[in-house]
Scaffold this motif. Structure first.
Motif, PDB file in Angstrom:
ATOM      1  N   SER A  94      -3.246  12.446 -36.745  1.00 10.51           N
ATOM      2  CA  SER A  94      -2.902  13.171 -35.524  1.00 10.51           C
ATOM      3  C   SER A  94      -4.139  13.773 -34.869  1.00 10.51           C
ATOM      4  N   LEU A  95      -5.005  14.399 -35.667  1.00  9.42           N
ATOM      5  CA  LEU A  95      -6.211  15.016 -35.130  1.00  9.42           C
ATOM      6  C   LEU A  95      -7.151  13.975 -34.544  1.00  9.42           C
ATOM      7  N   ARG A  96      -7.346  12.857 -35.265  1.00 10.35           N
ATOM      8  CA  ARG A  96      -8.256  11.820 -34.783  1.00 10.35           C
ATOM      9  C   ARG A  96      -7.697  11.135 -33.544  1.00 10.35           C
ATOM     10  N   PHE A  97      -6.381  10.973 -33.491  1.00 12.84           N
ATOM     11  CA  PHE A  97      -5.756  10.346 -32.323  1.00 12.84           C
ATOM     12  C   PHE A  97      -5.993  11.202 -31.080  1.00 12.84           C
ATOM     13  N   SER A  98      -5.846  12.512 -31.232  1.00 13.03           N
ATOM     14  CA  SER A  98      -6.090  13.415 -30.103  1.00 13.03           C
ATOM     15  C   SER A  98      -7.531  13.315 -29.635  1.00 13.03           C
ATOM     16  N   THR A  99      -8.466  13.230 -30.592  1.00 14.21           N
ATOM     17  CA  THR A  99      -9.882  13.104 -30.249  1.00 14.21           C
ATOM     18  C   THR A  99     -10.148  11.808 -29.496  1.00 14.21           C
ATOM     19  N   MET A 100      -9.549  10.713 -29.962  1.00 13.52           N
ATOM     20  CA  MET A 100      -9.773   9.417 -29.328  1.00 13.52           C
ATOM     21  C   MET A 100      -9.176   9.395 -27.924  1.00 13.52           C
ATOM     22  N   MET A 101      -8.001   9.988 -27.738  1.00 14.46           N
ATOM     23  CA  MET A 101      -7.399  10.030 -26.410  1.00 14.46           C
ATOM     24  C   MET A 101      -8.245  10.861 -25.454  1.00 14.46           C
ATOM     25  N   ALA A 102      -8.827  11.956 -25.964  1.00 15.92           N
ATOM     26  CA  ALA A 102      -9.712  12.771 -25.131  1.00 15.92           C
ATOM     27  C   ALA A 102     -10.936  11.969 -24.712  1.00 15.92           C
ATOM     28  N   LYS A 103     -11.451  11.140 -25.631  1.00  9.81           N
ATOM     29  CA  LYS A 103     -12.603  10.301 -25.315  1.00  9.81           C
ATOM     30  C   LYS A 103     -12.239   9.277 -24.244  1.00  9.81           C
ATOM     31  N   ILE A 104     -11.076   8.650 -24.369  1.00  7.51           N
ATOM     32  CA  ILE A 104     -10.635   7.670 -23.367  1.00  7.51           C
ATOM     33  C   ILE A 104     -10.473   8.335 -22.012  1.00  7.51           C
ATOM     34  N   ASN A 105      -9.903   9.533 -21.991  1.00  2.43           N
ATOM     35  CA  ASN A 105      -9.734  10.276 -20.746  1.00  2.43           C
ATOM     36  C   ASN A 105     -11.091  10.623 -20.130  1.00  2.43           C
ATOM     37  N   GLU A 106     -12.043  11.002 -20.987  1.00  2.00           N
ATOM     38  CA  GLU A 106     -13.379  11.356 -20.511  1.00  2.00           C
ATOM     39  C   GLU A 106     -14.067  10.160 -19.878  1.00  2.00           C
ATOM     40  N   VAL A 107     -14.024   9.007 -20.568  1.00  2.00           N
ATOM     41  CA  VAL A 107     -14.681   7.802 -20.057  1.00  2.00           C
ATOM     42  C   VAL A 107     -14.016   7.337 -18.767  1.00  2.00           C
ATOM     43  N   SER A 108     -12.697   7.513 -18.686  1.00  2.00           N
ATOM     44  CA  SER A 108     -11.953   7.019 -17.527  1.00  2.00           C
ATOM     45  C   SER A 108     -12.128   7.893 -16.293  1.00  2.00           C
ATOM     46  N   PHE A 109     -12.217   9.211 -16.483  1.00  2.00           N
ATOM     47  CA  PHE A 109     -12.121  10.108 -15.333  1.00  2.00           C
ATOM     48  C   PHE A 109     -13.330  11.015 -15.094  1.00  2.00           C
ATOM     49  N   ALA A 110     -14.101  11.318 -16.137  1.00  2.00           N
ATOM     50  CA  ALA A 110     -15.239  12.223 -15.946  1.00  2.00           C
ATOM     51  C   ALA A 110     -16.441  11.452 -15.405  1.00  2.00           C
ATOM     52  N   SER A 111     -17.236  12.107 -14.577  1.00  2.00           N
ATOM     53  CA  SER A 111     -18.427  11.469 -14.014  1.00  2.00           C
ATOM     54  C   SER A 111     -19.486  11.300 -15.096  1.00  2.00           C
ATOM     55  N   LEU A 112     -20.442  10.405 -14.837  1.00  2.00           N
ATOM     56  CA  LEU A 112     -21.545  10.221 -15.780  1.00  2.00           C
ATOM     57  C   LEU A 112     -22.360  11.504 -15.908  1.00  2.00           C
ATOM     58  N   ASP A 113     -22.594  12.205 -14.790  1.00  2.00           N
ATOM     59  CA  ASP A 113     -23.328  13.466 -14.845  1.00  2.00           C
ATOM     60  C   ASP A 113     -22.676  14.424 -15.844  1.00  2.00           C
ATOM     61  N   SER A 114     -21.367  14.556 -15.728  1.00  2.00           N
ATOM     62  CA  SER A 114     -20.631  15.470 -16.591  1.00  2.00           C
ATOM     63  C   SER A 114     -20.720  15.053 -18.051  1.00  2.00           C
ATOM     64  N   ARG A 115     -20.526  13.764 -18.309  1.00  2.00           N
ATOM     65  CA  ARG A 115     -20.526  13.274 -19.695  1.00  2.00           C
ATOM     66  C   ARG A 115     -21.912  13.347 -20.316  1.00  2.00           C
ATOM     67  N   LEU A 116     -22.936  12.984 -19.536  1.00  2.00           N
ATOM     68  CA  LEU A 116     -24.301  13.014 -20.059  1.00  2.00           C
ATOM     69  C   LEU A 116     -24.750  14.443 -20.326  1.00  2.00           C
ATOM     70  N   ALA A 117     -24.483  15.350 -19.395  1.00  2.00           N
ATOM     71  CA  ALA A 117     -24.844  16.754 -19.605  1.00  2.00           C
ATOM     72  C   ALA A 117     -24.113  17.327 -20.812  1.00  2.00           C
ATOM     73  N   GLY A 118     -22.823  17.009 -20.937  1.00  2.00           N
ATOM     74  CA  GLY A 118     -22.046  17.498 -22.070  1.00  2.00           C
ATOM     75  C   GLY A 118     -22.568  16.990 -23.397  1.00  2.00           C
ATOM     76  N   ARG A 119     -22.959  15.709 -23.427  1.00  2.00           N
ATOM     77  CA  ARG A 119     -23.488  15.142 -24.674  1.00  2.00           C
ATOM     78  C   ARG A 119     -24.825  15.773 -25.042  1.00  2.00           C
ATOM     79  N   LEU A 120     -25.704  15.978 -24.069  1.00  2.53           N
ATOM     80  CA  LEU A 120     -26.989  16.611 -24.362  1.00  2.53           C
ATOM     81  C   LEU A 120     -26.808  18.040 -24.852  1.00  2.53           C
ATOM     82  N   LEU A 121     -25.905  18.776 -24.218  1.00  2.00           N
ATOM     83  CA  LEU A 121     -25.657  20.149 -24.652  1.00  2.00           C
ATOM     84  C   LEU A 121     -25.052  20.192 -26.052  1.00  2.00           C
ATOM     85  N   GLU A 122     -24.177  19.232 -26.341  1.00  2.00           N
ATOM     86  CA  GLU A 122     -23.588  19.163 -27.679  1.00  2.00           C
ATOM     87  C   GLU A 122     -24.659  18.889 -28.726  1.00  2.00           C
TER      88      GLU A 122
END
Length: 208
Positions: free
Chosen positions: A118-146
């Motif tokens: 259940s936990l991993r499924f939620s994580t994977m769905m969040a990743k799919i949502n991020e790739v589908s809808f978040a901009s590259l700027d947002s994803r790249l900045a988030g990954r660097l900050l992480e």
């Protein structure tokens, strides 16, 4: 095997396997023969697109399991993605036959499997949502900050960042060059230094 209090009781009878960094855990099309419970290290699971590009689905760290392996064991399907160790990994390996037996006889094992699923499924769905809808700027900045939470210099290549974000290396490189020109980051050989975390956070989906 010496008792490890970090390992659930229902798994302590099984062997620990050790894998070096950059070892293939499974490839797309492989039958699933083991359920893994990671004790230390990191495994990345990637979907390989039709044109051969790798897209990160999720990572598996300590006290975590693999949702795809669990799904394949339950459905008797083959793997549809590939997994590779990012660091040296130690994991408990439960053979397929033992997995099926425990799933039907052990309540504690069932709880471990389905809670992790259940936990991993939620994580994977969040990743799919991020790739589908978040901009590259947002994803790249988030990954660097992480990556930069607990270190001054992030040891990562443009190719690795592109794989993490499901993008092309050239696109990520152009964006990093632009951010360097604006004084947000500093690029090195195989590393990135964050100079303006507040400004990056404004780009990031991690921002408030």
């Amino acid at each position: 095997m010496e008792k490890n209090e970090d390992v659930p009781e229902c798994l302590r009878q099984f062997r620990t396997v050790a894998l070096p960094a950059q070892a293939t855990v499974f490839s797309a099309g492989d039958p699933c023969s083991n359920f893994y419970f990671v004790q230390s290290g990191s495994i990345r699971v990637d979907l390989i697109t039709a044109d051969g590009k790798s897209v990160l689905l999720y990572r598996i760290g300590p006290k975590q399991t693999c949702i795809l392996s669990t799904s394949c064991l339950i459905s008797h399907e083959h793997h549809c993605a590939e997994a590779m160790t990012e660091t040296a990994v130690e994991a408990i390996a439960v053979p397929k036959e033992e997995f099926e037996t425990l799933l039907s006889t052990s309540q504690s094992f069932r709880e471990l499997v389905f809670q992790s699923f259940s936990l991993r499924f939620s994580t994977m769905m969040a990743k799919i949502n991020e790739v589908s809808f978040a901009s590259l700027d947002s994803r790249l900045a988030g990954r660097l900050l992480e990556l930069g939470k607990d270190r001054e210099i992030i040891k990562i290549t443009h190719e690795q960042l592109a794989r993490d974000l499901g993008s092309a290396r050239e696109v990520v490189s152009r964006k990093l060059l632009d951010w360097e020109a604006k004084g947000l980051i500093e690029r090195g050989r195989g590393d990135v230094r964050i100079l303006a975390p507040v400004q990056l956070k404004q780009f990031s989906a991690l921002g408030d």
